[in-house]
Design a protein around this motif. Structure first.
Motif, PDB file in Angstrom:
ATOM      1  N   HIS A  59      -2.606  -5.040  -5.802  1.00  0.00           N
ATOM      2  CA  HIS A  59      -3.893  -4.919  -5.112  1.00  0.00           C
ATOM      3  C   HIS A  59      -3.841  -3.995  -3.895  1.00  0.00           C
ATOM      4  CE1 HIS A  59      -5.315  -8.095  -7.710  1.00  0.00           C
ATOM      5  NE2 HIS A  59      -4.350  -8.906  -7.291  1.00  0.00           N
ATOM      6  N   ASP A  60      -2.678  -3.515  -3.528  1.00  0.00           N
ATOM      7  CA  ASP A  60      -2.616  -2.640  -2.356  1.00  0.00           C
ATOM      8  C   ASP A  60      -1.641  -1.475  -2.573  1.00  0.00           C
ATOM      9  OD1 ASP A  60      -0.291  -4.064  -2.360  1.00  0.00           O
ATOM     10  OD2 ASP A  60      -0.379  -4.671  -0.251  1.00  0.00           O
ATOM     11  N   GLN A  61      -1.593  -0.954  -3.807  1.00  0.00           N
ATOM     12  CA  GLN A  61      -0.667   0.132  -4.090  1.00  0.00           C
ATOM     13  C   GLN A  61      -0.990   1.393  -3.288  1.00  0.00           C
ATOM     14  OE1 GLN A  61       0.414   0.975  -8.172  1.00  0.00           O
ATOM     15  NE2 GLN A  61      -0.310  -1.047  -8.781  1.00  0.00           N
ATOM     16  N   GLY A  62      -2.243   1.568  -2.945  1.00  0.00           N
ATOM     17  CA  GLY A  62      -2.622   2.743  -2.185  1.00  0.00           C
ATOM     18  C   GLY A  62      -2.401   2.607  -0.693  1.00  0.00           C
ATOM     19  N   GLU A  63      -1.835   1.488  -0.260  1.00  0.00           N
ATOM     20  CA  GLU A  63      -1.633   1.248   1.161  1.00  0.00           C
ATOM     21  C   GLU A  63      -0.192   0.823   1.442  1.00  0.00           C
ATOM     22  OE1 GLU A  63      -4.476  -1.735   2.095  1.00  0.00           O
ATOM     23  OE2 GLU A  63      -6.217  -0.461   1.670  1.00  0.00           O
ATOM     24  N   PRO A  64       0.792   1.630   1.068  1.00  0.00           N
ATOM     25  CA  PRO A  64       2.185   1.253   1.336  1.00  0.00           C
ATOM     26  C   PRO A  64       2.519   1.394   2.812  1.00  0.00           C
ATOM     27  CG  PRO A  64       2.096   3.475   0.482  1.00  0.00           C
ATOM     28  CD  PRO A  64       0.685   2.961   0.435  1.00  0.00           C
ATOM     29  N   THR A  65       3.328   0.513   3.310  1.00  0.00           N
ATOM     30  CA  THR A  65       3.800   0.583   4.696  1.00  0.00           C
ATOM     31  C   THR A  65       5.310   0.343   4.701  1.00  0.00           C
ATOM     32  OG1 THR A  65       3.518  -1.787   5.125  1.00  0.00           O
ATOM     33  CG2 THR A  65       1.591  -0.338   5.524  1.00  0.00           C
ATOM     34  N   PRO A  66       5.993   0.796   5.729  1.00  0.00           N
ATOM     35  CA  PRO A  66       7.441   0.523   5.800  1.00  0.00           C
ATOM     36  C   PRO A  66       7.748  -0.970   5.752  1.00  0.00           C
ATOM     37  CG  PRO A  66       6.815   2.190   7.407  1.00  0.00           C
ATOM     38  CD  PRO A  66       5.546   1.664   6.832  1.00  0.00           C
ATOM     39  N   LEU A 104       3.129  11.207  -5.860  1.00  0.00           N
ATOM     40  CA  LEU A 104       1.669  11.043  -5.874  1.00  0.00           C
ATOM     41  C   LEU A 104       1.002  11.986  -4.875  1.00  0.00           C
ATOM     42  CD1 LEU A 104       1.330   7.142  -6.067  1.00  0.00           C
ATOM     43  CD2 LEU A 104       1.183   8.798  -7.939  1.00  0.00           C
ATOM     44  N   GLU A 105       1.603  12.163  -3.725  1.00  0.00           N
ATOM     45  CA  GLU A 105       1.037  13.072  -2.722  1.00  0.00           C
ATOM     46  C   GLU A 105       1.068  14.521  -3.193  1.00  0.00           C
ATOM     47  OE1 GLU A 105       2.426  12.918   1.247  1.00  0.00           O
ATOM     48  OE2 GLU A 105       2.287  10.746   1.429  1.00  0.00           O
ATOM     49  N   ARG A 106       2.202  14.928  -3.735  1.00  0.00           N
ATOM     50  CA  ARG A 106       2.402  16.342  -4.066  1.00  0.00           C
ATOM     51  C   ARG A 106       1.651  16.774  -5.314  1.00  0.00           C
ATOM     52  NH1 ARG A 106       8.752  17.282  -4.097  1.00  0.00           N
ATOM     53  NH2 ARG A 106       8.051  19.402  -4.620  1.00  0.00           N
ATOM     54  N   TYR A 107       1.489  15.877  -6.282  1.00  0.00           N
ATOM     55  CA  TYR A 107       0.967  16.320  -7.572  1.00  0.00           C
ATOM     56  C   TYR A 107      -0.321  15.623  -8.001  1.00  0.00           C
ATOM     57  CZ  TYR A 107       5.611  18.380  -8.003  1.00  0.00           C
ATOM     58  OH  TYR A 107       6.752  19.108  -7.797  1.00  0.00           O
ATOM     59  N   HIS A 108      -0.716  14.549  -7.335  1.00  0.00           N
ATOM     60  CA  HIS A 108      -1.885  13.810  -7.805  1.00  0.00           C
ATOM     61  C   HIS A 108      -2.945  13.630  -6.728  1.00  0.00           C
ATOM     62  CE1 HIS A 108      -0.200  12.926 -11.763  1.00  0.00           C
ATOM     63  NE2 HIS A 108       0.957  12.805 -11.146  1.00  0.00           N
ATOM     64  N   ASP A 109      -2.827  14.386  -5.652  1.00  0.00           N
ATOM     65  CA  ASP A 109      -3.875  14.432  -4.642  1.00  0.00           C
ATOM     66  C   ASP A 109      -4.201  13.042  -4.092  1.00  0.00           C
ATOM     67  OD1 ASP A 109      -5.632  15.767  -3.006  1.00  0.00           O
ATOM     68  OD2 ASP A 109      -7.316  15.644  -4.428  1.00  0.00           O
ATOM     69  N   GLY A 111      -3.066   9.938  -1.112  1.00  0.00           N
ATOM     70  CA  GLY A 111      -2.484   9.874   0.217  1.00  0.00           C
ATOM     71  C   GLY A 111      -3.310  10.664   1.227  1.00  0.00           C
ATOM     72  N   PRO A 112      -2.715  11.077   2.339  1.00  0.00           N
ATOM     73  CA  PRO A 112      -1.285  10.982   2.668  1.00  0.00           C
ATOM     74  C   PRO A 112      -0.863   9.563   3.027  1.00  0.00           C
ATOM     75  CG  PRO A 112      -2.476  11.884   4.533  1.00  0.00           C
ATOM     76  CD  PRO A 112      -3.484  11.732   3.425  1.00  0.00           C
ATOM     77  N   PHE A 113       0.373   9.216   2.668  1.00  0.00           N
ATOM     78  CA  PHE A 113       0.871   7.875   2.911  1.00  0.00           C
ATOM     79  C   PHE A 113       1.696   7.777   4.195  1.00  0.00           C
ATOM     80  CE2 PHE A 113       0.472   8.367  -1.738  1.00  0.00           C
ATOM     81  CZ  PHE A 113      -0.513   7.407  -1.966  1.00  0.00           C
ATOM     82  N   ARG A 114       2.192   8.916   4.673  1.00  0.00           N
ATOM     83  CA  ARG A 114       2.919   8.989   5.952  1.00  0.00           C
ATOM     84  C   ARG A 114       4.057   7.964   6.038  1.00  0.00           C
ATOM     85  NH1 ARG A 114      -2.542   9.701   7.292  1.00  0.00           N
ATOM     86  NH2 ARG A 114      -2.984  11.792   8.145  1.00  0.00           N
ATOM     87  N   LEU A 115       4.873   7.924   4.997  1.00  0.00           N
ATOM     88  CA  LEU A 115       6.010   7.002   4.987  1.00  0.00           C
ATOM     89  C   LEU A 115       7.224   7.660   5.635  1.00  0.00           C
ATOM     90  CD1 LEU A 115       5.612   5.584   1.370  1.00  0.00           C
ATOM     91  CD2 LEU A 115       5.127   4.409   3.524  1.00  0.00           C
ATOM     92  N   PRO A 116       8.007   6.900   6.384  1.00  0.00           N
ATOM     93  CA  PRO A 116       9.177   7.482   7.059  1.00  0.00           C
ATOM     94  C   PRO A 116      10.336   7.666   6.081  1.00  0.00           C
ATOM     95  CG  PRO A 116       9.070   5.143   7.488  1.00  0.00           C
ATOM     96  CD  PRO A 116       7.826   5.470   6.690  1.00  0.00           C
ATOM     97  N   ARG A 117      11.445   8.180   6.585  1.00  0.00           N
ATOM     98  CA  ARG A 117      12.640   8.320   5.774  1.00  0.00           C
ATOM     99  C   ARG A 117      13.253   6.955   5.477  1.00  0.00           C
ATOM    100  NH1 ARG A 117      14.596  13.413   5.229  1.00  0.00           N
ATOM    101  NH2 ARG A 117      13.674  15.031   6.547  1.00  0.00           N
TER     102      ARG A 117
END
Length: 322
Positions: A59-66, A104-109, A111-117
């Motif tokens: 239910h929250d795949q589009g909202e990933p967080t660290p 998903l960001e690079r090829y499927h337009d 995000g941006p999800f802004r996830l850290p390393r």
């Protein structure tokens, strides 16, 4: 007054994932891309990690967080024993999820999800390289297995249990770089000897698979087939799970499959028969033997044409899935 734009619905991840792992996918712009090729075992692990992530965060795949990724990775357990994953395995799981959102960001337009390393999510993980024995150890073990005469007579130990082939076969399969779990899941019906070329074709279980249902085509050294034939003279089987010509190659004295956790008992008598091997401390470990250089050199696990050759980074050269 400007009306806020409704958030874009997150697409079904499975078709995107499967196309990505196949090595060919179409981006949101309509361009066709070709990706890297990986071995089947890596594909299996990526699918397992991502399937679990998709279910846990349906239910929250589009909202990933660290924080979500860290909590998810720390909750992962092994399929075979229910133990928590080791730190290197949890770090790999985080890498899989980060790679997924980067794709998903690079090829499927999206995000941006802004996830850290990765290190900011799971911490710095020191590489856990498996211990490998020196070539003289594997050479000595093969020689000891060749010369092994079986277990000595003892009360309750029949001729079948004294026979050397069970222990010799276990050592040979380890020395062909099969992991203990692969050895215990290797099935008799998946062996196809080529008498003319002296090659044993085999459908070998994936090393990270939870069962024996997923295999790849490979070859094993011919001495293994000769030892299988020798073991068949004393091999026991149970009609419920094993049979005369099917089921696990290695079976116990009651005809049941071996548990990989008890695998060290199979090689212990052969190790004890060689004074140099018996002095090694801690005692020889099956999993470390399977990581060591095979005394059969480049003969074992050769590509049959259906399995891509895998380099040191896990990327396969030639045909195969990513």
């Amino acid at each position: 007054m400007t009306q806020d734009r409704a958030p874009r619905p997150f697409p079904d991840p499975l078709p995107i994932r499967d196309a990505w792992l196949s090595g060919n996918w179409t981006s949101a712009s309509g361009d066709v891309h070709a990706g890297r090729l990986w071995d089947e075992d890596s594909v299996y692990r990526w699918e397992r990690y991502l399937d679990h992530w998709f279910v846990e965060h349906a239910h929250d795949q589009g909202e990933p967080t660290p924080e979500k990724i860290r909590a998810w990775a720390n909750s992962l357990v092994r399929a075979d024993n229910g133990h928590r994953l080791s730190p290197p395995s949890r770090a790999r799981a985080v890498s899989v999820v980060l790679s997924w959102y980067d794709h998903l960001e690079r090829y499927h337009d999206l995000g941006p999800f802004r996830l850290p390393r990765r290190w900011k999510i799971i911490g710095v993980i020191e590489p856990n390289e498996p211990r490998k024995y020196q070539p003289w150890v594997t050479d000595a073990l093969r020689t000891a297995a060749d010369r092994f005469q079986g277990l000595p007579p003892a009360p309750g130990r029949g001729l079948a249990m004294q026979h050397p082939s069970r222990h010799r076969l276990a050592c040979y399969l380890l020395l062909a770089n099969l992991r203990p779990k692969q050895v215990t899941h290797l099935r008799l019906e998946n062996l196809a000897p080529d008498e003319k070329r002296k090659i044993l074709h085999a459908k070998i279980p994936l090393k990270h698979h939870a069962d024996d249902t997923t295999v790849y085509n490979g070859t094993l050294p011919w001495p293994i087939w000769r030892t299988v034939q020798d073991f068949m003279t004393v091999r026991r089987y149970d009609d419920d799970v094993t049979g005369y010509d099917y089921g696990p190659v290695l079976t116990t004295r009651s005809g049941l499959p071996y548990k990989w956790q008890n695998f060290r008992e199979l090689i212990r008598p052969i190790v004890a028969s060689d004074p140099d091997l018996a002095e090694i401390q801690p005692p020889l470990q099956p999993d470390q033997l399977s990581h060591s250089k095979s005394p059969w050199n480049d003969w074992h696990l050769r590509d049959d044409g259906d399995l891509p050759a895998v380099d040191a980074q896990g990327a396969s050269r030639g045909r195969g899935r990513p």
